[in-house]
Design a protein around this motif. Structure first.
Motif, mmCIF file in Angstrom:
data_model
loop_
_atom_site.group_PDB
_atom_site.id
_atom_site.type_symbol
_atom_site.label_atom_id
_atom_site.label_comp_id
_atom_site.label_asym_id
_atom_site.label_seq_id
_atom_site.Cartn_x
_atom_site.Cartn_y
_atom_site.Cartn_z
ATOM 1 N N ASP A 337 38.626 53.445 31.754
ATOM 2 C CA ASP A 337 38.868 54.960 31.675
ATOM 3 C C ASP A 337 39.509 55.328 31.589
ATOM 4 O OD1 ASP A 337 39.455 57.422 32.955
ATOM 5 O OD2 ASP A 337 37.489 56.974 34.239
ATOM 6 N N ARG A 338 40.112 56.357 30.068
ATOM 7 C CA ARG A 338 41.383 56.528 29.496
ATOM 8 C C ARG A 338 41.922 57.652 30.413
ATOM 9 N NH1 ARG A 338 38.689 54.778 25.676
ATOM 10 N NH2 ARG A 338 38.815 53.291 24.528
ATOM 11 N N LYS A 339 41.623 58.606 30.991
ATOM 12 C CA LYS A 339 41.752 59.486 32.457
ATOM 13 C C LYS A 339 42.448 59.202 33.215
ATOM 14 C CE LYS A 339 38.856 63.308 30.849
ATOM 15 N NZ LYS A 339 37.203 64.470 31.327
ATOM 16 N N THR A 340 41.970 58.230 33.813
ATOM 17 C CA THR A 340 42.599 57.566 35.200
ATOM 18 C C THR A 340 43.263 56.130 34.804
ATOM 19 O OG1 THR A 340 40.602 56.228 35.424
ATOM 20 C CG2 THR A 340 40.900 58.446 36.210
ATOM 21 N N LYS A 341 43.391 55.541 33.553
ATOM 22 C CA LYS A 341 43.642 54.708 33.308
ATOM 23 C C LYS A 341 42.962 53.308 33.895
ATOM 24 C CE LYS A 341 48.190 56.605 31.340
ATOM 25 N NZ LYS A 341 48.380 56.084 30.387
ATOM 26 N N THR A 342 42.129 53.442 34.026
ATOM 27 C CA THR A 342 41.811 52.732 34.286
ATOM 28 C C THR A 342 40.869 51.520 34.059
ATOM 29 O OG1 THR A 342 41.316 53.607 37.023
ATOM 30 C CG2 THR A 342 39.709 51.761 36.850
ATOM 31 N N LEU A 343 39.998 50.140 33.926
ATOM 32 C CA LEU A 343 39.673 49.411 33.631
ATOM 33 C C LEU A 343 38.524 49.154 34.218
ATOM 34 C CD1 LEU A 343 39.365 47.719 30.837
ATOM 35 C CD2 LEU A 343 40.415 45.694 31.574
ATOM 36 N N TRP A 344 37.510 49.454 33.958
ATOM 37 C CA TRP A 344 36.322 48.993 34.856
ATOM 38 C C TRP A 344 35.368 47.793 34.274
ATOM 39 C CZ3 TRP A 344 34.964 50.804 39.618
ATOM 40 C CH2 TRP A 344 34.987 51.916 40.350
ATOM 41 N N ILE A 345 35.731 47.026 35.496
ATOM 42 C CA ILE A 345 34.626 45.407 35.182
ATOM 43 C C ILE A 345 32.546 45.966 36.157
ATOM 44 C CG2 ILE A 345 34.212 43.417 35.540
ATOM 45 C CD1 ILE A 345 36.854 43.241 36.634
ATOM 46 N N LYS A 346 32.309 46.507 34.767
ATOM 47 C CA LYS A 346 31.135 46.532 35.362
ATOM 48 C C LYS A 346 29.312 45.515 35.029
ATOM 49 C CE LYS A 346 29.244 50.189 33.347
ATOM 50 N NZ LYS A 346 28.978 51.865 32.025
ATOM 51 N N ASN A 347 30.269 44.006 34.557
ATOM 52 C CA ASN A 347 29.116 43.322 34.850
ATOM 53 C C ASN A 347 30.094 42.307 34.851
ATOM 54 O OD1 ASN A 347 27.002 41.570 35.885
ATOM 55 N ND2 ASN A 347 26.093 42.365 34.064
ATOM 56 N N LEU A 348 30.022 40.832 35.238
ATOM 57 C CA LEU A 348 30.233 39.397 34.383
ATOM 58 C C LEU A 348 29.018 38.455 34.696
ATOM 59 C CD1 LEU A 348 32.480 37.563 33.333
ATOM 60 C CD2 LEU A 348 33.491 37.819 36.156
ATOM 61 N N VAL A 349 28.745 38.165 33.714
ATOM 62 C CA VAL A 349 28.044 36.863 33.778
ATOM 63 C C VAL A 349 28.520 35.949 33.115
ATOM 64 C CG1 VAL A 349 25.686 36.864 33.174
ATOM 65 C CG2 VAL A 349 26.126 38.269 33.854
ATOM 66 N N TRP A 350 28.327 34.552 34.110
ATOM 67 C CA TRP A 350 28.294 33.607 33.355
ATOM 68 C C TRP A 350 27.257 32.700 32.120
ATOM 69 C CZ3 TRP A 350 33.785 32.950 33.343
ATOM 70 C CH2 TRP A 350 33.930 33.724 35.031
ATOM 71 N N GLU A 351 28.000 32.036 31.637
ATOM 72 C CA GLU A 351 27.004 30.861 31.458
ATOM 73 C C GLU A 351 26.636 29.768 32.122
ATOM 74 O OE1 GLU A 351 25.649 30.685 27.387
ATOM 75 O OE2 GLU A 351 26.165 32.554 28.038
ATOM 76 N N PRO A 352 24.916 29.792 31.883
ATOM 77 C CA PRO A 352 24.627 28.704 32.720
ATOM 78 C C PRO A 352 25.081 27.207 33.382
ATOM 79 C CG PRO A 352 22.663 29.601 31.631
ATOM 80 C CD PRO A 352 24.208 29.938 31.147
ATOM 81 N N LYS A 353 26.041 27.789 32.111
ATOM 82 C CA LYS A 353 26.041 24.755 32.269
ATOM 83 C C LYS A 353 28.058 25.782 32.739
ATOM 84 C CE LYS A 353 23.143 23.098 28.763
ATOM 85 N NZ LYS A 353 23.138 22.980 27.144
ATOM 86 N N VAL A 354 28.355 26.535 33.162
ATOM 87 C CA VAL A 354 30.021 26.957 33.353
ATOM 88 C C VAL A 354 29.508 26.622 34.873
ATOM 89 C CG1 VAL A 354 31.890 28.414 33.418
ATOM 90 C CG2 VAL A 354 30.344 28.138 30.932
ATOM 91 N N ARG A 355 30.757 25.842 35.156
ATOM 92 C CA ARG A 355 31.172 24.645 36.537
ATOM 93 C C ARG A 355 32.039 26.440 37.716
ATOM 94 N NH1 ARG A 355 34.631 21.893 38.916
ATOM 95 N NH2 ARG A 355 35.524 21.337 37.681
ATOM 96 N N GLN A 356 31.971 26.534 37.965
ATOM 97 C CA GLN A 356 33.058 27.605 38.532
ATOM 98 C C GLN A 356 34.530 26.875 39.364
ATOM 99 O OE1 GLN A 356 32.472 31.152 38.691
ATOM 100 N NE2 GLN A 356 30.931 30.034 37.381
ATOM 101 N N SER A 357 35.322 26.648 39.554
ATOM 102 C CA SER A 357 36.025 26.591 39.841
ATOM 103 C C SER A 357 37.634 27.125 39.998
ATOM 104 C CB SER A 357 36.285 25.278 38.347
ATOM 105 O OG SER A 357 37.047 26.102 37.616
ATOM 106 N N LYS A 358 38.918 26.986 40.635
ATOM 107 C CA LYS A 358 39.693 27.786 40.064
ATOM 108 C C LYS A 358 40.714 28.360 39.120
ATOM 109 C CE LYS A 358 41.171 26.536 45.573
ATOM 110 N NZ LYS A 358 42.003 26.229 46.346
ATOM 111 N N LYS A 359 40.260 26.579 38.677
ATOM 112 C CA LYS A 359 41.138 26.768 37.105
ATOM 113 C C LYS A 359 40.505 27.982 35.899
ATOM 114 C CE LYS A 359 42.532 23.955 33.206
ATOM 115 N NZ LYS A 359 42.174 23.118 32.545
#
Length: 399
Positions: A337-359
């Motif tokens: 959104d260039r007027k408010t200088k905001t980057l919106w994360i509308k969705n995030l989908v990880w691949e099925p085999k990806v292990r969630q970690s702090k790294k």
């Protein structure tokens, strides 16, 4: 014949695509180097975020600025616009290798539409007399057709301009905003540029070496992507270059049905993948352009969902691939959104085999913050219905 495992193959491809984190590129000169190395950068008409041509370059040149590309095209004349597999920025040093396509188009009845000789002559006379002009500088001599047809394709003047451009009689001299400014080719092209027509053999060798240089490992059927009526000749030329030692056949374990091809010297050192940095790639990135190849070698099935009906979208309108090391780990839908200088994360989908970690989460946060800065956004917001699905560590880091 050398045999690689899939991780070695991926590492080689990403290094050749200049996506290896160990590759350090900065400045306008490096921007030109990237375009020359990859052969072309696709021009993007979508502006949900920074347009793809800027995004692709920013993924490889750490301090990339949009004015670099503008300067290369309009001041230095080391880059020009023409057709690769789609509308693209190409290195001026390769100008002569666009001549075969231009000659074929000029000898035909029209690139996409029937040629309009009178209107084309009128446009050339105007340019000759008045200098650089935009499409809006010409009055449309015909009424627009049905509104079901896209405006650009229903406008006779725009069609005639596009035909002249594809024939090579005019070039893009500059851009105002994102609008093309055209002029006669002889007034745009630097005098020192080689304009000699390449032989058919030279043209085939150019396509082969361009694509192998950019991808390092490539199958015969993937060379000259979307170039028509030359596949048989390309295959014969490729075999001749293998026979004389200029190109080497390579096998990739698990993909033994057809060989890949590489330059012998590029196989001497296989890089080790760096998994500490995540890259947010454009849907039109050169490494992703051939979707079938990406699925085959990276086990990543990617669909740009702006072309998918809204109810059938999984990620979102402008889904961006996430690359970590040699693995595509997910996709996300973003909007600046260039007027408010905001980057919106509308969705995030990880691949099925990806292990969630702090790294993984740390790499993602770093990547999204850098991406927001590149898009001139000062804040990052997460769409409300996504917050409950994001890891707390990500939400905390973005707050």
């Amino acid at each position: 014949m050398k045999t690689l495992d899939i991780q070695e193959a991926r590492a080689l491809i990403l290094k050749s695509q200049l996506l290896d984190p160990k590759t350090k590129l900065k400045g306008k000169a490096a921007t030109l180097d990237v375009i020359q190395h990859l052969g072309y950068i696709q021009i993007d008409t979508l502006s949900v975020i920074a347009r793809a041509h800027h995004h692709v370059l920013r993924s490889r040149v750490s301090d990339y600025k949009m004015e670099y590309l503008k300067s290369l095209e309009e001041e230095d004349r080391t880059v020009f616009e023409y057709w690769a597999h789609a509308a693209s920025y190409l290195p001026m040093k390769d100008f002569r290798f666009t001549l075969p396509r231009k000659a074929t188009i000029g000898d035909g009845d029209g690139f996409w539409y029937e040629r309009q000789p009178k209107l084309m002559a009128y446009i050339l006379d105007r340019l000759r007399d008045e200098g650089p002009l935009m499409s809006r500088d010409f009055k449309n001599p015909e009424k627009k057709q049905s509104t079901t047809v896209p405006v650009w394709s229903s406008n006779p003047t725009k069609r005639a301009l596009h035909q002249l451009f594809m024939e090579g009689q005019i070039m893009v001299q500059s851009r105002k905003g994102f609008q093309k400014v055209y002029d006669l080719t002889e007034r745009v092209l630097p005098t020192e540029v080689d304009q000699s027509m390449p032989s058919h053999e030279e043209y085939l060798q150019y396509l082969i070496l361009r694509d192998i240089r950019a991808h390092r490992l490539i199958k015969a059927k993937d060379i000259g992507y979307l170039v028509k009526n030359i596949k048989g000749d390309l295959k014969k030329q490729l075999q001749a270059m293998v026979k004389d030692g200029r190109i080497e056949e390579v096998r990739v374990k698990g993909h033994d049905q057809h060989p890949y091809f590489a330059l012998p010297e590029t196989l001497e050192h296989i890089p080790s993948p760096n998994t500490s940095r995540m890259r947010i790639l454009s849907p039109f990135d050169n490494v992703l352009i051939q979707r079938r190849r990406t699925e085959e070698l990276f086990d990543f099935k990617y669909i740009l969902e702006c072309y998918v009906p809204a109810p059938k979208r999984v990620v979102g309108y402008f889904s961006l691939p996430l690359l970590l090391g040699t693995q595509f780990v997910g996709q996300m839908d973003l909007k600046a959104d260039r007027k408010t200088k905001t980057l919106w994360i509308k969705n995030l989908v990880w691949e099925p085999k990806v292990r969630q970690s702090k790294k993984l989460h740390h790499s993602f946060v770093r990547a999204i913050k850098e991406f927001a800065q590149f898009n001139d956004c000062t804040t990052i917001e997460v769409q409300l219905n996504l917050k409950e699905h994001l890891a707390p560590s990500i939400l905390e880091a973005l707050s």
